[in-house]
Write a protein that holds these residues in place. Structure first.
Motif, short mmCIF file in Angstrom:
data_model
loop_
_atom_site.label_atom_id
_atom_site.label_comp_id
_atom_site.label_asym_id
_atom_site.label_seq_id
_atom_site.Cartn_x
_atom_site.Cartn_y
_atom_site.Cartn_z
N UNK A 1 0.90 -1.06 -0.09
CA UNK A 1 -0.04 -0.01 0.04
C UNK A 1 0.80 1.27 0.05
N UNK A 2 0.48 2.13 -0.67
CA UNK A 2 1.30 3.51 -0.78
C UNK A 2 -0.03 4.51 -0.46
N UNK A 3 0.67 5.67 0.32
CA UNK A 3 -0.43 6.76 0.82
C UNK A 3 -0.04 8.16 -0.02
N UNK A 4 -0.96 8.90 -0.29
CA UNK A 4 -0.80 10.10 -0.93
C UNK A 4 -1.69 11.31 -0.12
N UNK A 5 -1.05 12.34 -0.33
CA UNK A 5 -1.99 13.63 -0.15
C UNK A 5 -2.53 14.25 -1.36
N UNK A 6 -3.81 14.63 -1.46
CA UNK A 6 -4.53 15.17 -2.51
C UNK A 6 -5.17 16.34 -1.81
N UNK A 7 -4.58 17.40 -2.59
CA UNK A 7 -4.87 18.82 -2.23
C UNK A 7 -6.01 19.33 -3.41
N UNK A 8 -7.21 19.94 -2.92
CA UNK A 8 -8.19 20.13 -3.94
C UNK A 8 -8.17 21.70 -3.78
N UNK A 9 -7.93 22.31 -4.92
CA UNK A 9 -7.99 23.94 -4.88
C UNK A 9 -8.67 24.60 -6.02
N UNK A 10 -8.83 25.78 -5.90
CA UNK A 10 -9.45 26.65 -7.06
C UNK A 10 -10.67 25.95 -7.59
N UNK A 11 -11.46 25.69 -6.73
CA UNK A 11 -12.68 25.01 -7.05
C UNK A 11 -12.83 23.61 -7.24
N UNK A 12 -11.78 22.78 -7.22
CA UNK A 12 -11.77 21.32 -7.44
C UNK A 12 -12.37 20.69 -6.15
N UNK A 13 -13.31 19.72 -6.08
CA UNK A 13 -13.71 19.06 -4.80
C UNK A 13 -13.48 17.60 -5.03
N UNK A 14 -13.47 16.99 -4.04
CA UNK A 14 -13.09 15.51 -4.12
C UNK A 14 -14.21 14.48 -4.74
N UNK A 15 -15.54 15.23 -4.51
CA UNK A 15 -16.67 14.40 -5.44
C UNK A 15 -16.56 14.65 -6.69
#
Length: 173
Positions: free
Chosen positions: A148-162
């Motif tokens: 398994x490998x982990x990552x940080x996701x950053x949502x900016x400038x209007x991007x949203x996880x969904x």
């Protein structure tokens, strides 16, 4: 609203069988990291030197590797609307209940995908191709030694996880 796929960057010839791995949010790990931030805020303490705290627009995601011998092929990214998503790999396994995430554990380069405000929704996503190529290859290398490998996701400038879906395609050796 439409989604736009970015699947243009290929690295490896299509030998072996293809394997697409989709990034999945690790909600429990994200929550543990958010609790760390809240705990520091409540107690008035500062983070440890070099500690990387989770920002409000970030979440922890993971890739699970059932196979270790992989060759990077390409990224598939869809984003509904406009915004910027940055994917940062974490170089080693860490257990947030035992150790804090440190900035030295973050991989470079990062994968950044975006569509500018005002761009039509059918505009292909932009990225720094050399960076996402190198990042994909590094993920394949690290898959050789972990499940398994982990990552940080950053949502900016209007991007949203969904509104974002990201996967990586590999060939199995």
């Amino acid at each position: 609203m439409s989604s736009q796929m970015y699947t243009e960057l290929s690295a490896a010839p299509s030998s072996g069988s293809a394997l697409e791995l989709r990034f999945a949010e690790d909600t429990s790990l994200t929550e543990v990291m958010r609790l760390r931030v809240q705990s520091l805020q409540r107690s008035g303490q500062k983070r440890q030197e070099g500690e990387r705290l989770l920002l409000p627009h970030e979440a922890v995601y993971r890739l699970d590797f059932a196979h270790q011998e992989l060759t990077f092929v390409h990224w598939s990214v869809s984003l509904i609307g406009n915004g910027r998503v940055t994917v940062t790999g974490i170089s080693q396994l860490w257990t947030p209940d035992l150790t804090h995430l440190m900035t030295r554990q973050l991989l470079e380069p990062v994968g950044t995908f975006w569509r500018n405000a005002g761009d039509p929704e059918d505009t292909p996503l932009k990225c720094l191709e050399a960076d996402i190529q190198e990042f994909g290859e590094r993920i394949a290398e690290l898959a050789k030694v972990r499940k398994v490998m982990y990552f940080l996701f950053a949502f900016k400038e209007g991007a949203e996880a969904d509104k974002v879906s990201i996967s990586v395609e590999f060939n199995q050796a």
